[in-house]
Design an enzyme around this catalytic site. Structure first.
Site, PDB file in Angstrom:
ATOM      1  N   TYR A   1      15.413  30.422   6.393  1.00 55.67           N
ATOM      2  CA  TYR A   1      14.258  31.127   6.961  1.00 55.67           C
ATOM      3  C   TYR A   1      14.370  31.201   8.481  1.00 55.67           C
ATOM      4  CZ  TYR A   1      11.769  30.683   2.505  1.00 55.67           C
ATOM      5  OH  TYR A   1      11.383  30.759   1.194  1.00 55.67           O
TER       6      TYR A   1
ATOM      7  N   LYS B   1       0.843  -1.203   0.000  1.00 54.60           N
ATOM      8  CA  LYS B   1       0.000   0.000   0.000  1.00 54.60           C
ATOM      9  C   LYS B   1       0.881   1.257   0.000  1.00 54.60           C
ATOM     10  CE  LYS B   1      -0.293  -0.362   5.039  1.00 54.60           C
ATOM     11  NZ  LYS B   1      -1.115  -0.828   6.172  1.00 54.60           N
TER      12      LYS B   1
HETATM   13  C1  LIG Z   1      -0.303  -1.816   6.824  1.00 53.73           C
HETATM   14  C2  LIG Z   1      -0.824  -3.080   7.331  1.00 53.73           C
HETATM   15  C3  LIG Z   1       0.018  -4.194   7.498  1.00 53.73           C
HETATM   16  C4  LIG Z   1       1.521  -4.115   7.356  1.00 53.73           C
HETATM   17  O1  LIG Z   1       2.068  -3.588   8.555  1.00 53.73           O
HETATM   18  P1  LIG Z   1       3.651  -3.509   8.810  1.00 53.73           P
HETATM   19  O2  LIG Z   1       3.765  -3.099  10.227  1.00 53.73           O
HETATM   20  O3  LIG Z   1       4.172  -2.473   7.872  1.00 53.73           O
HETATM   21  O4  LIG Z   1       4.209  -4.845   8.519  1.00 53.73           O
HETATM   22  C5  LIG Z   1      -0.559  -5.400   7.855  1.00 53.73           C
HETATM   23  N1  LIG Z   1      -1.885  -5.501   8.066  1.00 53.73           N
HETATM   24  C6  LIG Z   1      -2.727  -4.448   7.930  1.00 53.73           C
HETATM   25  C7  LIG Z   1      -4.182  -4.612   8.191  1.00 53.73           C
HETATM   26  C8  LIG Z   1      -2.218  -3.203   7.595  1.00 53.73           C
HETATM   27  O5  LIG Z   1      -3.055  -2.165   7.487  1.00 53.73           O
END
Ligand SMILES: *Cc1c(COP(=O)(O)O)cnc(C)c1O
Length: 389
Positions: free
Chosen positions: A274, A39
Protein backbone atom coordinates in the site's frame (compact mmCIF):
# COMPACT_ATOMS: atom_id res chain seq x y z
CA UNK A 1 -5.02 -25.47 23.19
CA UNK A 2 -5.82 -27.24 19.97
CA UNK A 3 -3.27 -29.63 18.53
CA UNK A 4 -4.27 -28.90 14.95
CA UNK A 5 -2.90 -25.81 13.36
CA UNK A 6 -4.78 -24.47 10.39
CA UNK A 7 -2.68 -21.40 10.31
CA UNK A 8 1.04 -21.54 9.62
CA UNK A 9 1.76 -18.73 12.04
CA UNK A 10 2.05 -19.07 15.79
CA UNK A 11 3.78 -17.82 18.92
CA UNK A 12 5.87 -20.43 20.67
CA UNK A 13 6.00 -19.81 24.41
CA UNK A 14 8.77 -21.64 26.24
CA UNK A 15 7.34 -22.48 29.66
CA UNK A 16 10.77 -23.61 30.86
CA UNK A 17 11.96 -20.04 30.28
CA UNK A 18 9.03 -18.71 32.36
CA UNK A 19 9.83 -21.11 35.24
CA UNK A 20 13.51 -20.28 35.00
CA UNK A 21 12.81 -16.51 34.98
CA UNK A 22 10.61 -16.94 38.07
CA UNK A 23 13.51 -18.70 39.81
CA UNK A 24 15.91 -15.94 38.78
CA UNK A 25 13.59 -13.20 40.10
CA UNK A 26 13.01 -15.08 43.33
CA UNK A 27 16.78 -15.30 43.83
CA UNK A 28 17.19 -11.58 43.06
CA UNK A 29 14.43 -10.47 45.44
CA UNK A 30 14.97 -13.03 48.22
CA UNK A 31 13.79 -13.13 50.98
CA UNK A 32 10.83 -11.33 49.38
CA UNK A 33 8.23 -13.60 47.77
CA UNK A 34 7.37 -13.46 44.07
CA UNK A 35 3.92 -12.52 42.76
CA UNK A 36 3.70 -13.40 39.04
CA UNK A 37 1.76 -10.70 37.20
CA UNK A 38 -0.25 -12.42 34.46
CA UNK A 39 -2.70 -9.68 33.46
CA UNK A 40 -3.50 -9.10 29.78
CA UNK A 41 -3.40 -12.85 29.11
CA UNK A 42 0.07 -13.11 30.61
CA UNK A 43 1.40 -10.18 28.55
CA UNK A 44 0.20 -12.03 25.47
CA UNK A 45 1.85 -15.33 26.42
CA UNK A 46 -1.26 -17.18 27.69
CA UNK A 47 -2.20 -16.49 31.33
CA UNK A 48 -2.98 -20.02 32.52
CA UNK A 49 0.11 -21.88 31.26
CA UNK A 50 2.32 -18.95 32.25
CA UNK A 51 0.83 -18.83 35.75
CA UNK A 52 1.41 -22.57 36.23
CA UNK A 53 4.99 -22.30 34.95
CA UNK A 54 5.71 -19.29 37.20
CA UNK A 55 4.36 -21.13 40.24
CA UNK A 56 6.49 -24.16 39.35
CA UNK A 57 9.49 -21.81 39.22
CA UNK A 58 8.91 -20.35 42.68
CA UNK A 59 6.19 -17.71 42.48
CA UNK A 60 3.69 -18.08 45.33
CA UNK A 61 0.89 -15.76 44.20
CA UNK A 62 -0.56 -14.20 41.04
CA UNK A 63 -1.55 -10.65 40.12
CA UNK A 64 -4.16 -9.58 37.55
CA UNK A 65 -5.85 -6.34 36.54
CA UNK A 66 -9.42 -7.59 36.14
CA UNK A 67 -11.87 -9.78 38.03
CA UNK A 68 -12.45 -11.60 34.72
CA UNK A 69 -8.76 -12.46 34.54
CA UNK A 70 -8.85 -13.87 38.06
CA UNK A 71 -11.89 -15.98 37.17
CA UNK A 72 -10.04 -17.52 34.20
CA UNK A 73 -7.22 -18.60 36.54
CA UNK A 74 -9.64 -20.06 39.11
CA UNK A 75 -11.56 -21.93 36.41
CA UNK A 76 -8.28 -23.47 35.29
CA UNK A 77 -7.92 -24.87 38.81
CA UNK A 78 -5.23 -22.55 40.16
CA UNK A 79 -5.68 -22.23 43.92
CA UNK A 80 -2.95 -19.79 44.99
CA UNK A 81 -3.68 -16.23 46.21
CA UNK A 82 -4.71 -13.96 43.31
CA UNK A 83 -4.40 -10.21 43.88
CA UNK A 84 -6.52 -7.73 41.91
CA UNK A 85 -4.19 -4.81 41.20
CA UNK A 86 -6.98 -2.21 41.04
CA UNK A 87 -10.16 -1.84 43.08
CA UNK A 88 -12.96 -3.88 41.49
CA UNK A 89 -16.29 -2.25 40.67
CA UNK A 90 -18.79 -2.41 43.55
CA UNK A 91 -21.07 -4.73 41.59
CA UNK A 92 -18.19 -7.18 40.99
CA UNK A 93 -17.45 -7.71 44.71
CA UNK A 94 -19.82 -10.71 44.96
CA UNK A 95 -17.82 -12.47 42.24
CA UNK A 96 -14.55 -11.44 43.95
CA UNK A 97 -15.67 -13.18 47.16
CA UNK A 98 -17.14 -16.21 45.38
CA UNK A 99 -13.87 -16.73 43.48
CA UNK A 100 -11.69 -16.06 46.51
CA UNK A 101 -9.79 -13.24 44.77
CA UNK A 102 -8.00 -10.64 46.91
CA UNK A 103 -9.40 -7.18 46.21
CA UNK A 104 -7.29 -4.07 46.48
CA UNK A 105 -9.32 -1.22 48.01
CA UNK A 106 -8.66 2.48 48.19
CA UNK A 107 -12.05 4.20 48.25
CA UNK A 108 -14.83 4.30 50.84
CA UNK A 109 -17.46 2.98 48.37
CA UNK A 110 -15.08 0.16 47.40
CA UNK A 111 -14.54 -0.74 51.04
CA UNK A 112 -18.28 -0.63 51.77
CA UNK A 113 -18.96 -2.88 48.77
CA UNK A 114 -16.48 -5.59 49.79
CA UNK A 115 -17.83 -5.47 53.36
CA UNK A 116 -21.38 -6.06 52.09
CA UNK A 117 -20.25 -8.87 49.77
CA UNK A 118 -18.31 -10.58 52.57
CA UNK A 119 -21.25 -10.29 54.96
CA UNK A 120 -23.67 -11.65 52.36
CA UNK A 121 -21.42 -14.64 51.75
CA UNK A 122 -20.78 -15.11 55.51
CA UNK A 123 -17.09 -15.20 54.70
CA UNK A 124 -14.00 -13.52 56.09
CA UNK A 125 -12.28 -11.92 53.11
CA UNK A 126 -8.63 -10.92 52.64
CA UNK A 127 -8.26 -7.31 51.54
CA UNK A 128 -5.22 -5.25 50.56
CA UNK A 129 -5.06 -1.46 50.75
CA UNK A 130 -3.20 0.63 48.18
CA UNK A 131 -1.50 3.94 48.86
CA UNK A 132 -1.04 6.44 46.06
CA UNK A 133 2.50 7.45 46.90
CA UNK A 134 2.92 9.67 43.85
CA UNK A 135 2.02 7.89 40.63
CA UNK A 136 -1.50 9.38 40.85
CA UNK A 137 -3.18 6.60 38.88
CA UNK A 138 -5.09 4.66 41.54
CA UNK A 139 -4.78 4.43 45.31
CA UNK A 140 -5.77 6.37 48.40
CA UNK A 141 -3.83 9.40 49.58
CA UNK A 142 -2.10 9.26 52.96
CA UNK A 143 -5.06 10.27 55.17
CA UNK A 144 -7.62 8.26 53.22
CA UNK A 145 -5.36 5.19 53.32
CA UNK A 146 -5.16 5.54 57.12
CA UNK A 147 -8.95 5.71 57.42
CA UNK A 148 -9.41 2.69 55.16
CA UNK A 149 -6.83 0.60 57.00
CA UNK A 150 -8.47 1.44 60.35
CA UNK A 151 -11.84 0.23 59.07
CA UNK A 152 -10.40 -2.93 57.48
CA UNK A 153 -8.70 -3.83 60.76
CA UNK A 154 -11.92 -3.31 62.72
CA UNK A 155 -14.24 -5.14 60.31
CA UNK A 156 -14.76 -8.71 61.54
CA UNK A 157 -15.70 -9.84 58.01
CA UNK A 158 -12.36 -8.66 56.58
CA UNK A 159 -8.74 -9.67 57.08
CA UNK A 160 -6.08 -6.96 56.64
CA UNK A 161 -3.81 -8.91 54.27
CA UNK A 162 -1.65 -6.27 52.64
CA UNK A 163 -0.58 -2.67 52.27
CA UNK A 164 1.07 -1.62 49.04
CA UNK A 165 1.94 1.05 46.54
CA UNK A 166 3.16 1.32 42.95
CA UNK A 167 6.28 3.03 41.58
CA UNK A 168 6.11 5.49 38.68
CA UNK A 169 9.75 5.73 37.61
CA UNK A 170 11.46 2.59 38.91
CA UNK A 171 12.57 1.87 35.33
CA UNK A 172 14.64 5.10 35.42
CA UNK A 173 16.95 3.99 38.24
CA UNK A 174 18.64 7.39 38.59
CA UNK A 175 15.36 9.22 39.25
CA UNK A 176 15.14 10.21 42.95
CA UNK A 177 11.32 10.07 42.87
CA UNK A 178 11.37 6.32 43.63
CA UNK A 179 13.07 7.09 46.95
CA UNK A 180 10.47 9.74 47.64
CA UNK A 181 7.61 7.30 46.98
CA UNK A 182 9.17 4.70 49.27
CA UNK A 183 9.57 7.35 52.01
CA UNK A 184 5.88 8.19 51.78
CA UNK A 185 5.02 4.48 51.96
CA UNK A 186 7.28 4.05 55.00
CA UNK A 187 5.74 7.12 56.64
CA UNK A 188 2.29 5.56 56.31
CA UNK A 189 3.51 2.28 57.81
CA UNK A 190 5.07 4.11 60.77
CA UNK A 191 1.97 6.19 61.32
CA UNK A 192 -0.25 3.09 61.35
CA UNK A 193 2.14 1.35 63.70
CA UNK A 194 2.23 4.36 66.02
CA UNK A 195 -1.57 4.24 66.11
CA UNK A 196 -1.36 0.67 67.38
CA UNK A 197 -2.64 -0.95 64.21
CA UNK A 198 -1.31 -4.40 63.33
CA UNK A 199 1.08 -4.93 60.41
CA UNK A 200 -0.47 -6.70 57.44
CA UNK A 201 0.82 -10.06 56.21
CA UNK A 202 2.46 -8.41 53.24
CA UNK A 203 3.93 -5.02 52.37
CA UNK A 204 4.91 -4.47 48.76
CA UNK A 205 5.90 -1.79 46.27
CA UNK A 206 8.09 -3.28 43.54
CA UNK A 207 7.28 -4.05 39.93
CA UNK A 208 10.03 -5.69 37.84
CA UNK A 209 12.11 -2.52 37.79
CA UNK A 210 11.78 -2.09 41.55
CA UNK A 211 12.62 -5.75 42.18
CA UNK A 212 15.76 -5.57 40.03
CA UNK A 213 17.06 -2.02 40.47
CA UNK A 214 15.81 -0.86 43.90
CA UNK A 215 16.65 -3.27 46.74
CA UNK A 216 14.82 -1.06 49.27
CA UNK A 217 11.54 -1.51 47.39
CA UNK A 218 11.41 -5.29 47.78
CA UNK A 219 9.73 -5.52 51.23
CA UNK A 220 7.83 -8.85 51.59
CA UNK A 221 6.89 -9.38 47.95
CA UNK A 222 7.74 -8.24 44.43
CA UNK A 223 5.13 -8.07 41.66
CA UNK A 224 6.92 -9.03 38.46
CA UNK A 225 5.43 -8.95 34.99
CA UNK A 226 7.75 -8.07 32.12
CA UNK A 227 10.82 -9.71 33.69
CA UNK A 228 8.92 -12.98 34.09
CA UNK A 229 8.57 -12.99 30.30
CA UNK A 230 12.32 -12.47 29.94
CA UNK A 231 12.69 -8.74 29.31
CA UNK A 232 14.27 -6.00 31.37
CA UNK A 233 11.73 -3.22 32.02
CA UNK A 234 13.77 -0.63 30.13
CA UNK A 235 17.19 -0.21 28.61
CA UNK A 236 18.10 1.96 31.64
CA UNK A 237 17.73 -0.99 34.03
CA UNK A 238 21.03 -2.84 34.39
CA UNK A 239 21.07 -6.65 34.49
CA UNK A 240 23.86 -6.47 37.09
CA UNK A 241 21.71 -7.37 40.15
CA UNK A 242 20.46 -10.40 38.22
CA UNK A 243 23.98 -11.52 37.39
CA UNK A 244 25.01 -10.94 41.01
CA UNK A 245 22.21 -13.21 42.29
CA UNK A 246 23.92 -16.10 40.48
CA UNK A 247 20.71 -17.82 39.38
CA UNK A 248 21.17 -17.29 35.65
CA UNK A 249 19.91 -14.71 33.18
CA UNK A 250 16.40 -13.76 32.11
CA UNK A 251 15.35 -15.50 28.88
CA UNK A 252 12.66 -14.16 26.54
CA UNK A 253 9.97 -16.84 26.48
CA UNK A 254 8.15 -15.95 23.28
CA UNK A 255 9.19 -16.71 19.71
CA UNK A 256 6.89 -15.57 16.92
CA UNK A 257 7.15 -17.87 13.91
CA UNK A 258 5.50 -18.25 10.56
CA UNK A 259 6.39 -19.45 7.06
CA UNK A 260 6.94 -17.64 3.79
CA UNK A 261 3.64 -17.88 1.89
CA UNK A 262 4.74 -16.55 -1.50
CA UNK A 263 7.95 -15.42 -3.22
CA UNK A 264 8.48 -13.40 -6.38
CA UNK A 265 11.47 -11.81 -8.02
CA UNK A 266 10.98 -8.15 -8.87
CA UNK A 267 13.17 -5.84 -10.90
CA UNK A 268 14.91 -2.61 -9.86
CA UNK A 269 12.48 0.28 -9.50
CA UNK A 270 9.42 -1.85 -8.62
CA UNK A 271 7.43 -0.58 -5.64
CA UNK A 272 5.64 -2.70 -3.05
CA UNK A 273 2.53 -2.74 -0.83
CA UNK A 274 0.00 0.00 0.00
CA UNK A 275 1.21 3.46 -0.85
CA UNK A 276 4.03 1.95 -2.94
CA UNK A 277 6.37 3.31 -0.28
CA UNK A 278 9.23 0.85 -0.75
CA UNK A 279 11.23 0.96 -4.00
CA UNK A 280 13.66 -1.78 -5.01
CA UNK A 281 17.14 -0.43 -5.69
CA UNK A 282 18.04 -3.64 -7.50
CA UNK A 283 16.43 -6.92 -8.55
CA UNK A 284 15.33 -8.80 -5.43
CA UNK A 285 13.31 -11.72 -4.12
CA UNK A 286 10.34 -10.33 -2.23
CA UNK A 287 8.84 -12.81 0.24
CA UNK A 288 5.28 -12.57 1.53
CA UNK A 289 4.84 -13.28 5.25
CA UNK A 290 1.27 -14.15 6.30
CA UNK A 291 0.92 -11.99 9.43
CA UNK A 292 -0.01 -8.35 9.70
CA UNK A 293 -1.17 -5.62 12.00
CA UNK A 294 -4.33 -7.58 12.91
CA UNK A 295 -1.96 -10.07 14.53
CA UNK A 296 0.00 -7.39 16.36
CA UNK A 297 2.80 -6.50 13.95
CA UNK A 298 2.97 -2.71 14.38
CA UNK A 299 2.00 -0.94 11.16
CA UNK A 300 4.86 1.49 11.83
CA UNK A 301 7.47 -1.28 11.68
CA UNK A 302 8.28 -0.55 8.03
CA UNK A 303 8.85 3.17 8.65
CA UNK A 304 10.95 2.20 11.70
CA UNK A 305 13.30 0.11 9.55
CA UNK A 306 12.01 -3.19 10.93
CA UNK A 307 13.73 -6.45 10.13
CA UNK A 308 12.81 -10.10 10.58
CA UNK A 309 14.61 -13.40 10.11
CA UNK A 310 14.47 -15.73 7.11
CA UNK A 311 17.17 -18.30 6.35
CA UNK A 312 19.13 -17.22 9.44
CA UNK A 313 19.52 -13.65 8.14
CA UNK A 314 17.98 -10.29 8.89
CA UNK A 315 15.65 -9.11 6.11
CA UNK A 316 14.17 -5.66 5.78
CA UNK A 317 10.39 -5.22 5.93
CA UNK A 318 9.63 -4.08 2.37
CA UNK A 319 6.72 -1.71 2.39
CA UNK A 320 3.67 -0.95 4.50
CA UNK A 321 2.55 -3.71 6.88
CA UNK A 322 -1.00 -4.70 5.89
CA UNK A 323 -3.75 -6.23 8.03
CA UNK A 324 -2.93 -9.88 7.32
CA UNK A 325 0.39 -9.87 5.49
CA UNK A 326 3.70 -8.11 5.12
CA UNK A 327 6.58 -8.27 2.64
CA UNK A 328 10.32 -8.69 3.15
CA UNK A 329 13.22 -7.93 0.85
CA UNK A 330 15.44 -10.99 0.63
CA UNK A 331 17.82 -9.48 -1.94
CA UNK A 332 18.82 -11.05 -5.28
CA UNK A 333 19.23 -14.83 -5.69
CA UNK A 334 18.26 -15.39 -2.04
CA UNK A 335 17.21 -19.02 -2.39
CA UNK A 336 14.26 -18.18 -0.13
CA UNK A 337 11.29 -20.41 -0.91
CA UNK A 338 7.63 -20.69 -0.07
CA UNK A 339 7.38 -22.60 3.24
CA UNK A 340 10.68 -21.35 4.69
CA UNK A 341 10.55 -20.53 8.39
CA UNK A 342 10.22 -16.86 9.32
CA UNK A 343 10.99 -15.57 12.82
CA UNK A 344 9.48 -12.19 13.64
CA UNK A 345 10.49 -12.11 17.32
CA UNK A 346 13.06 -14.59 18.62
CA UNK A 347 16.17 -16.31 17.30
CA UNK A 348 16.99 -18.10 14.08
CA UNK A 349 20.54 -19.32 13.54
CA UNK A 350 22.87 -16.77 15.12
CA UNK A 351 20.48 -13.83 14.72
CA UNK A 352 17.93 -12.54 17.23
CA UNK A 353 15.16 -9.95 16.95
CA UNK A 354 13.64 -9.00 20.30
CA UNK A 355 10.40 -7.30 21.29
CA UNK A 356 12.67 -4.57 22.70
CA UNK A 357 14.14 -4.01 19.22
CA UNK A 358 10.67 -3.56 17.73
CA UNK A 359 9.76 -1.25 20.60
CA UNK A 360 12.84 0.90 20.00
CA UNK A 361 12.05 1.10 16.29
CA UNK A 362 8.52 2.38 16.76
CA UNK A 363 8.95 4.40 19.94
CA UNK A 364 7.21 2.20 22.50
CA UNK A 365 8.10 -0.39 25.16
CA UNK A 366 8.43 -4.17 24.92
CA UNK A 367 5.26 -4.53 27.06
CA UNK A 368 3.09 -3.02 24.33
CA UNK A 369 4.64 -5.17 21.58
CA UNK A 370 4.03 -8.36 23.59
CA UNK A 371 0.53 -7.71 24.88
CA UNK A 372 -0.65 -6.56 21.46
CA UNK A 373 0.10 -9.90 19.82
CA UNK A 374 -3.46 -10.67 18.88
CA UNK A 375 -5.86 -13.48 19.81
CA UNK A 376 -5.87 -14.56 16.15
CA UNK A 377 -2.33 -15.90 16.50
CA UNK A 378 -2.27 -19.38 18.08
CA UNK A 379 -0.04 -19.75 21.15
CA UNK A 380 1.91 -22.98 21.20
CA UNK A 381 3.22 -23.77 24.69
CA UNK A 382 6.42 -25.77 24.68
CA UNK A 383 9.16 -26.75 27.08
CA UNK A 384 12.60 -25.86 25.83
CA UNK A 385 13.54 -25.54 22.17
CA UNK A 386 11.38 -27.29 19.61
CA UNK A 387 11.85 -27.82 15.90
CA UNK A 388 9.74 -26.55 12.99
CA UNK A 389 6.03 -27.30 12.74
C1 LIG B 1 1.41 -4.39 35.72
C2 LIG B 1 1.76 -4.15 37.11
C3 LIG B 1 2.91 -4.73 37.68
C4 LIG B 1 3.94 -5.48 36.86
O1 LIG B 1 4.80 -4.54 36.23
P1 LIG B 1 6.10 -4.98 35.41
O2 LIG B 1 6.79 -3.71 35.11
O3 LIG B 1 5.60 -5.67 34.18
O4 LIG B 1 6.87 -5.90 36.27
C5 LIG B 1 3.12 -4.57 39.04
N1 LIG B 1 2.27 -3.85 39.79
C6 LIG B 1 1.17 -3.26 39.28
C7 LIG B 1 0.27 -2.46 40.16
C8 LIG B 1 0.90 -3.36 37.93
O5 LIG B 1 -0.18 -2.75 37.43
Amino acid sequence: MTEHWQRRAWAEVDLDAISSNAGVLKAVASPAALCAVVKADGYGHGAVPVASAALAGGATSLGVALVEEGVVLREAGLEVPILLLSEPAAEAMGEVVARDLIPTVYTQPGLDAIRRAATRASRRVDVEVKLDSGMHRVGADFDEARRIVEQVVQAPELRYAGLWTHLAVADEPADPFTGEQLSRFDALRSSLEAAGLPSPARLHAANSAGAIAHASSRYDLVRCGISLYGYLPSTAVSPEPIEAAGAGALRPALTWKTQVSHVRTLGAGERTSYGRAYALAERADIATVPVGYADGVPRGLFQGGGELLVGGRRRRVAGTVTMDQLLVDCGPDSGVRCGDEVVLIGSQGAETVSAQEWADRIGTISYEILCRIGPRLPRRHVRGAVGPL
